[in-house]
Design an enzyme around this catalytic site. Sequence first.
Site, mmCIF file in Angstrom:
data_model
loop_
_atom_site.group_PDB
_atom_site.id
_atom_site.type_symbol
_atom_site.label_atom_id
_atom_site.label_comp_id
_atom_site.label_asym_id
_atom_site.label_seq_id
_atom_site.Cartn_x
_atom_site.Cartn_y
_atom_site.Cartn_z
ATOM 1 N N ASP A 34 69.480 -17.306 13.077
ATOM 2 C CA ASP A 34 68.242 -17.879 12.561
ATOM 3 C C ASP A 34 67.895 -17.250 11.214
ATOM 4 O O ASP A 34 67.692 -16.035 11.130
ATOM 5 C CB ASP A 34 67.122 -17.615 13.574
ATOM 6 C CG ASP A 34 65.910 -18.499 13.359
ATOM 7 O OD1 ASP A 34 65.950 -19.352 12.467
ATOM 8 O OD2 ASP A 34 64.932 -18.333 14.092
ATOM 9 N N ASP A 35 67.832 -18.060 10.165
ATOM 10 C CA ASP A 35 67.428 -17.600 8.820
ATOM 11 C C ASP A 35 68.469 -16.701 8.149
ATOM 12 O O ASP A 35 68.124 -15.936 7.240
ATOM 13 C CB ASP A 35 66.101 -16.831 8.855
ATOM 14 C CG ASP A 35 64.904 -17.723 9.127
ATOM 15 O OD1 ASP A 35 65.098 -18.860 9.589
ATOM 16 O OD2 ASP A 35 63.766 -17.280 8.898
ATOM 17 N N CYS A 74 63.641 -24.473 10.269
ATOM 18 C CA CYS A 74 64.171 -24.438 11.631
ATOM 19 C C CYS A 74 64.106 -25.773 12.360
ATOM 20 O O CYS A 74 65.135 -26.326 12.756
ATOM 21 C CB CYS A 74 63.415 -23.383 12.447
ATOM 22 S SG CYS A 74 63.501 -21.710 11.783
ATOM 23 N N HIS A 135 62.783 -24.243 19.829
ATOM 24 C CA HIS A 135 61.851 -24.636 18.754
ATOM 25 C C HIS A 135 61.845 -26.142 18.485
ATOM 26 O O HIS A 135 61.667 -26.574 17.353
ATOM 27 C CB HIS A 135 62.156 -23.874 17.461
ATOM 28 C CG HIS A 135 60.957 -23.766 16.554
ATOM 29 N ND1 HIS A 135 61.018 -23.266 15.270
ATOM 30 C CD2 HIS A 135 59.654 -24.118 16.737
ATOM 31 C CE1 HIS A 135 59.836 -23.280 14.713
ATOM 32 N NE2 HIS A 135 58.973 -23.801 15.585
ATOM 33 N N HIS A 342 69.803 -22.434 8.553
ATOM 34 C CA HIS A 342 69.532 -22.693 7.127
ATOM 35 C C HIS A 342 69.639 -21.376 6.390
ATOM 36 O O HIS A 342 70.042 -20.360 6.966
ATOM 37 C CB HIS A 342 68.148 -23.341 6.921
ATOM 38 C CG HIS A 342 67.037 -22.619 7.619
ATOM 39 N ND1 HIS A 342 66.590 -21.376 7.229
ATOM 40 C CD2 HIS A 342 66.298 -22.962 8.697
ATOM 41 C CE1 HIS A 342 65.619 -20.984 8.033
ATOM 42 N NE2 HIS A 342 65.429 -21.924 8.941
#
Length: 578
Positions: A34-35, A74, A135, A342
């Site tokens: 994530d990220d 996200c 999410h 991303h």
Amino acid sequence: MPSLLGLLILTASAQCCVGSPGEATPNFVLMMVDDLGIGDVGCYGNDTVRTPNIDKLARGGVKLTQHIAAAPLCTPSRTAFMTGRYPLRSGLGAKGRVQVILFLAGSGGLPPNETTFAKVLQTRGYATGLVGKWHLGVNCESRDDHCHHPNNHGFDYFYGLPFTLYDDCKPGGKPDILGDVQGKLWHLSLVAAVAFLTLVSVRVTGLFEVGKKTIGALALLWLASFSVWYVPFKLLGTWNCILMRNRDVVEQPMNLETLTGRLVSEAERFVERNQHKPFLLFLSLAHVHTPLFKSKGFAGKSRNGLYGDNVEEADWMMGRVVDVIEKLNLSERTLIYFTSDHGGHIESSEASGGWNGIYRGGKAMGGWEGGIRVPGIFHWPGRLPAGKVIEEPTSLMDVYPTLVNLAGGELPKDRILDGHDLLPLLEGRSRRSEHEFMFHYCGMYLNAARWHPHNSNAIFKVHFFTPNFSPPGAGGCYETKHCMCHGGYVTYHNPPLMFNLAEDPSERTALTAETEPRYTEVLRQISQAVEEHRKTLQPVPNQLSWGNVLWKPWLQPCCGTFPFCSCSEARGSSGPAG
């Protein structure tokens, strides 16, 4: 006769290798961070953060250098990944400031009528599991309808975060959701409280005649404004930061200190109990989204601060899952995929990393490469070549048709898919990506597009508008923490900004008619492609409207009796000792 026998053998072999039920059907392990910035990984150029397990996958498999997320945030990016479709086709393209799901008890999410790759693989007899972050919503109309829940979207088993991490999840963390709205509600409650106390004092002292109804009305105004501020916002750690096992809440609020170990253990156990049948495991890490972890065994170990510690911990988690695959002799039957949802969040004050390499921009910055170009590694011993590097444009949306075709499933025919099967490219049977054009969205607005002309190595990209960085001259939106996609938050370009990513991947020098011979042709080709693309879009309900994202108490997942939601799960190991 021999030729007929040979044909039958070839046919049987093809059916065995691609999608027939039984042991020959490949397993899939999808690992998403994530990220994570593309520059945070060793095999993509980082020489300070140690990622030996990810690097090993790249050496033994295929590395994609132009792997693109369909959105720089996200919720929309994960929607596209799960469905193989641009997120606005599912109603998850934002019109305003709210670009992701904000409250677990909102009614928006991945629509029940979407067909995820997990749903298709279920029809092929796969055991399907999601461990980690979702999410994409939970409920629509009641606390237990679970219309957006992973179990309703093709996953037999779910353990993890139905929401995501926010600073509110960390004890003592700063408010992270709609901070300006929280401030206004707090000030309104203060004004109402002062007015109420003033009128009470005036009435008690007899200075003026104040009616009880007036005092009562002010009391109600104060109570309402305080409740609207305090209940949804000050209790966010309880409402949003929870763990679920399937449809049951097992920890509320969750303990971040032991989260890592529990996610790893759940992923390992899923593989172990499904080793004798085809399975899909989606390990969706909470790392390296802020708030960053401080886990035993990793704190202070990296050369890049707390962010580096988190990246190295994520690498360790993936290594543990790969070890289980190898220990159970499943490697040659298992396709392993690694990526990020991303690019890195460069405005985060907590992250001392979040490096997107040479690429401009980052998370929530529309179509700039830094926010959408992510790592992409496919590893399958005996099937995919080792050490292969592919520089063709590919997409996270391509994973969908790749998995479905390998499993022998049938792609949905009642909807448009935007992804393409990657296997011919991965195996070297094709040298060209099927993505001649790719479209990049900032919310629901078409922000940029790229064109990879036939018989050319050029990759042209145009930006129709770009987010306004703040303060002026900065490399991101530091004043708002995320860039916006609408109104005065963006600058439109006529003609569009144009770059050739093959020569200028950092998007530093815009092309002009004087510097690019094909300038007019590029604008014409992309304009025509955009027009054709827009013809394929159909109106769908907006899942990120204010009515769908705001907190609704009747939708709140809860262990115990609402609003007294509280429970704790048995603690697990958070990493290697020492």
